[in-house]
Design an enzyme around this catalytic site. Structure first.
Site: not given
Ligand code: A3P
Length: 326
Positions: A68-69, A72, A131, A151, A294
């Site tokens: 879910s991010g 980030w 988590h 998300r 992302g």
């Molecule tokens: P996608 O697979 O849709 O690209 P988590 O960090 O909870 O494991 O989630 C990973 C998701 O967040 C991935 O999504 C990843 O690409 C995205 N992500 C990682 N770093 C990010 C950033 N700095 N800004 C926005 N999205 C990011």
């Protein structure tokens, strides 16, 4: 006390072995612990956290359903909390040489090695990512400020599938399991709630309800809204964590600088985040698997309309009356 810890974890493993198990969500077994599906290897750490995690009120918990991010949010929180110790543009910032997960470790991983760590020797405040569903948190954790990030389940699901697939491919011990990821089976499981730290909807609802009850303790964020307006969300994050941006910092563009430092494009290009070696056995995903696209709405490229409608229908039904929707 190694012997005491051994005994504690032995008893947790015995309890774990009696829990319902699903073996068909590749590549990890999931077990039903207190109404949530937890990867088998994380069940004893969850039990240990419930009994032995004793954070200081100054500590901060970042909570997410996987994909879910977390990465980030970890980077943004770390850069914000430590902005007076490290420069944002020069090479001394830890985020340039360490992964966001190394800067903000997963709470579960502290309890992964059959030991009960004393986390109060860490600097105060410490930011932990986790988590754990709200109902599984120990009471002691409710003293901490909690930031929850969720998300859209369709994007979360698609991200989860890609993540697991790239982890399987990267893992040297499991070359035999790389025939590809069974999306339709994964979809079925996710829809039934049998996903990592799922049911997804129960995870979100637990924190959503708590954020309504105690907004001063639980800050509720959404990935899509953060993508739309990262600067304002970062302001709120700083305020909530007890380190608001001053007028001088606002004037100097510090908020924008942190957003830039932690942006997907910036982090993904760093050498440390490009590493693609992982291990399923040691629960170590490759750093690169945390940076895929992302983007908001990437699900359209992977889910059929029928699948999307089905997930939306489940989401509407589960969240009905809660005031939350996707
Ligand atoms: P996608 O697979 O849709 O690209 P988590 O960090 O909870 O494991 O989630 C990973 C998701 O967040 C991935 O999504 C990843 O690409 C995205 N992500 C990682 N770093 C990010 C950033 N700095 N800004 C926005 N999205 C990011």
């Amino acid at each position: 006390d190694i012997e005491r810890d051994e005994q504690i974890y032995n008893s947790y493993e015995k309890l774990t072995s009696q829990l319902p198990i699903r073996r068909d969500w590749s590549p990890f077994d999931l077990q039903l612990f207190q109404s949530f599906w937890i990867p088998t290897k994380f069940v004893p750490p969850c039990m240990a956290i419930q009994a032995h995690f004793n954070p200081r009120p100054s500590d901060i918990l970042l909570v997410t359903s996987p994909k879910s991010g977390t990465t980030w949010l970890s980077a943004l929180s770390f850069a914000t909390l430590h902005r007076h110790s490290f420069s944002l543009s020069l090479s001394d910032n830890p985020l340039l040489t360490r992964t966001p997960r190394q800067c903000v470790p997963l709470l579960e991983n502290f309890f992964f090695h059959r030991t009960i760590p004393n986390l109060n020797v860490l600097p105060s405040p410490t930011i932990f990512a986790t988590h754990l569903p709200f109902s599984l948190l120990p009471e002691s954790a409710l003293r901490c400020r909690i930031v929850y990030l969720c998300r859209d389940p369709k994007d979360t699901f698609v991200s989860l599938c890609h993540f697991l697939e790239s982890w399987m491919i990267s893992s040297t011990e499991h070359k035999s399991t790389t025939q590809g990821f069974d999306l339709s089976k994964a979809f079925q499981m996710f829809s039934q709630g049998t996903s990592t730290f799922g049911p997804f909807w129960d995870h979100v609802l637990g924190y959503w309800k708590e954020s309504l009850r105690s907004p001063e303790m639980v800050l509720f964020f959404r990935y899509e809204e953060m993508m739309e307006d990262p600067v304002n969300h970062l302001r709120r994050l700083g305020q909530f964590m007890g380190c608001p941006f001053s007028m001088e910092e606002e004037r100097d563009g510090v908020v924008e600088d942190i957003v830039k430092l932690c942006s997907f494009d910036n982090l993904r290009e760093l050498e440390v985040n490009k590493d693609n070696k992982g291990s399923l056995e040691e629960k170590r995903p490759p750093a690169s698997s945390f940076f895929r696209k992302g983007k908001v709405g990437d699900w359209v490229n992977y889910l059929s309309m029928e699948m999307a409608e089905k997930l939306d229908a489940i989401t509407n039904e589960k969240l009905h009356g809660s005031g939350l929707s996707f």
